[in-house]
Design an enzyme around this catalytic site. Sequence first.
Site, mmCIF file in Angstrom:
data_model
loop_
_atom_site.group_PDB
_atom_site.id
_atom_site.type_symbol
_atom_site.label_atom_id
_atom_site.label_comp_id
_atom_site.label_asym_id
_atom_site.label_seq_id
_atom_site.Cartn_x
_atom_site.Cartn_y
_atom_site.Cartn_z
ATOM 1 N N ARG A 115 0.808 -1.222 0.000
ATOM 2 C CA ARG A 115 0.000 0.000 0.000
ATOM 3 C C ARG A 115 0.843 1.275 0.000
ATOM 4 O O ARG A 115 0.354 2.348 0.341
ATOM 5 C CB ARG A 115 -0.988 0.011 1.168
ATOM 6 N N LYS A 137 2.807 11.543 -11.658
ATOM 7 C CA LYS A 137 2.120 10.542 -12.465
ATOM 8 C C LYS A 137 2.967 9.272 -12.514
ATOM 9 O O LYS A 137 4.133 9.306 -12.883
ATOM 10 C CB LYS A 137 1.877 11.053 -13.886
ATOM 11 N N GLU A 179 9.496 17.532 -25.534
ATOM 12 C CA GLU A 179 8.687 17.964 -24.389
ATOM 13 C C GLU A 179 9.072 19.375 -23.941
ATOM 14 O O GLU A 179 8.211 20.136 -23.487
ATOM 15 C CB GLU A 179 8.829 16.977 -23.226
ATOM 16 N N LYS A 215 6.474 23.095 -15.786
ATOM 17 C CA LYS A 215 5.626 21.948 -15.466
ATOM 18 C C LYS A 215 5.196 21.986 -14.005
ATOM 19 O O LYS A 215 4.022 21.738 -13.684
ATOM 20 C CB LYS A 215 6.346 20.633 -15.768
ATOM 21 N N GLU A 225 -5.099 16.675 -12.217
ATOM 22 C CA GLU A 225 -5.470 16.874 -13.624
ATOM 23 C C GLU A 225 -6.981 16.957 -13.830
ATOM 24 O O GLU A 225 -7.571 16.248 -14.652
ATOM 25 C CB GLU A 225 -4.879 15.761 -14.496
ATOM 26 N N ARG A 229 -4.055 21.372 -15.549
ATOM 27 C CA ARG A 229 -2.947 20.447 -15.825
ATOM 28 C C ARG A 229 -3.102 19.749 -17.175
ATOM 29 O O ARG A 229 -2.124 19.266 -17.753
ATOM 30 C CB ARG A 229 -2.814 19.421 -14.695
ATOM 31 N N ASN A 233 -0.813 18.106 -21.868
ATOM 32 C CA ASN A 233 -1.042 17.041 -22.845
ATOM 33 C C ASN A 233 -1.115 17.569 -24.278
ATOM 34 O O ASN A 233 -1.514 16.824 -25.185
ATOM 35 C CB ASN A 233 -2.332 16.295 -22.502
ATOM 36 N N HIS A 236 -0.353 15.318 -27.259
ATOM 37 C CA HIS A 236 -0.344 13.949 -26.774
ATOM 38 C C HIS A 236 -1.577 13.139 -27.168
ATOM 39 O O HIS A 236 -1.521 11.910 -27.158
ATOM 40 C CB HIS A 236 -0.202 13.939 -25.249
ATOM 41 N N HIS A 240 0.091 10.165 -28.577
ATOM 42 C CA HIS A 240 0.048 8.885 -27.877
ATOM 43 C C HIS A 240 -0.566 7.801 -28.768
ATOM 44 O O HIS A 240 -0.123 6.644 -28.744
ATOM 45 C CB HIS A 240 -0.759 9.002 -26.591
ATOM 46 N N HIS A 257 8.932 8.311 -27.617
ATOM 47 C CA HIS A 257 7.833 9.156 -27.158
ATOM 48 C C HIS A 257 7.897 10.553 -27.777
ATOM 49 O O HIS A 257 6.912 11.046 -28.346
ATOM 50 C CB HIS A 257 7.867 9.258 -25.632
#
Length: 353
Positions: A115, A137, A179, A215, A225, A229, A233, A236, A240, A257
């Site tokens: 956990r 993230k 990026e 960022k 997000e 936020r 993206n 993306h 993606h 990427h």
Amino acid sequence: MDSIISDSYAVHFKEKAFQALNSHLAQKKYSIVFILVDENTHELCLPNFMAEISGEYQFEIIEIESGEVNKNIETCIGVWEALSELGADRKSVMINLGGGVLTDMGGFIASTFKRGIDFINVPTTLLSMVDASVGGKTGIDLGSLKNQIGVINQPVMVLVVPDFLDTLDNRQVRSGFAEMLKHGLIQNTAYWEALKDAESLEDMKNHILTSIQIKNKVVLQDPTEQHIRKILNYGHTLGHAIESYFLENESKEMLLHGEAIAIGMILEAYLSNKLLGLTNESLEDIKTTFLNRYDKVEFLNDDIDNILKLMKYDKKNSHGKVNFVLLKSIGEPEFDVEIPVDLFSEAFAYYKV
């Protein structure tokens, strides 16, 4: 460089990074210090990293295979099993020494083992320094679908040591630089212009702090997000989908990427021009800047159809709608924009010209 301090974690740079790490380890007295590496960072980065640690601790090194293709639940299971076999408890810590795949996955593994145990990110690629390791993230891919499984959980700290970038090839550096260019497009026109003049790795190193500050500022306003936020993206949604398609299609050469996101930013700049009034001059500037640095990729009609089908899995989607981040101008983004279907083929046609 001054450290970036937020409520939940800190980003430390260069010499201050190891000072902060050594102070933290001495204070916390972890039961075991696990270091997650891949075969590349094990050979090229780990010896230099260990040489900077002062104090006596029980270290255990866990190695995984590098590459996006290994960012999956099977790799996680292997690491969870290794942690258990090596006696990890909730007073252990995991240091993730690697690129974005490793810091994403290592953060997820640490966040879910018993956990949650502490983790520290030590990014070794430009992409992970300016993007993947900052913001909390964590996660893994579901098949070829990017980052479908994960949690938002902050590291104890992020240590940015630009010397690790000297181990990278030019393709990996360019991937991370995409990026950084995105940060200029979504936040700061002056930064976009400055980055266009960056040619060498040393030039890029000089801009790392600015990208992380951009960022981090956005993340602090919206950690989970829900609204602002989402602007991170930009490029993306299509990027993606392109990355996933080239990952799952054996007849295609896999794209890094940043290479896929660079294409996405050109395509989404075209959509911005058509829907939000991004000027023709800015559109051409964006396209020229990326194509000067990244090879143009060929897309057949079947490729485009399959890429568009993959967009339905994008994390920003809501109520069955595909949502985009577009630009009203350079430095002025807008999120949750819906796109008329007929514009996608136009965007790819513009990229091809």
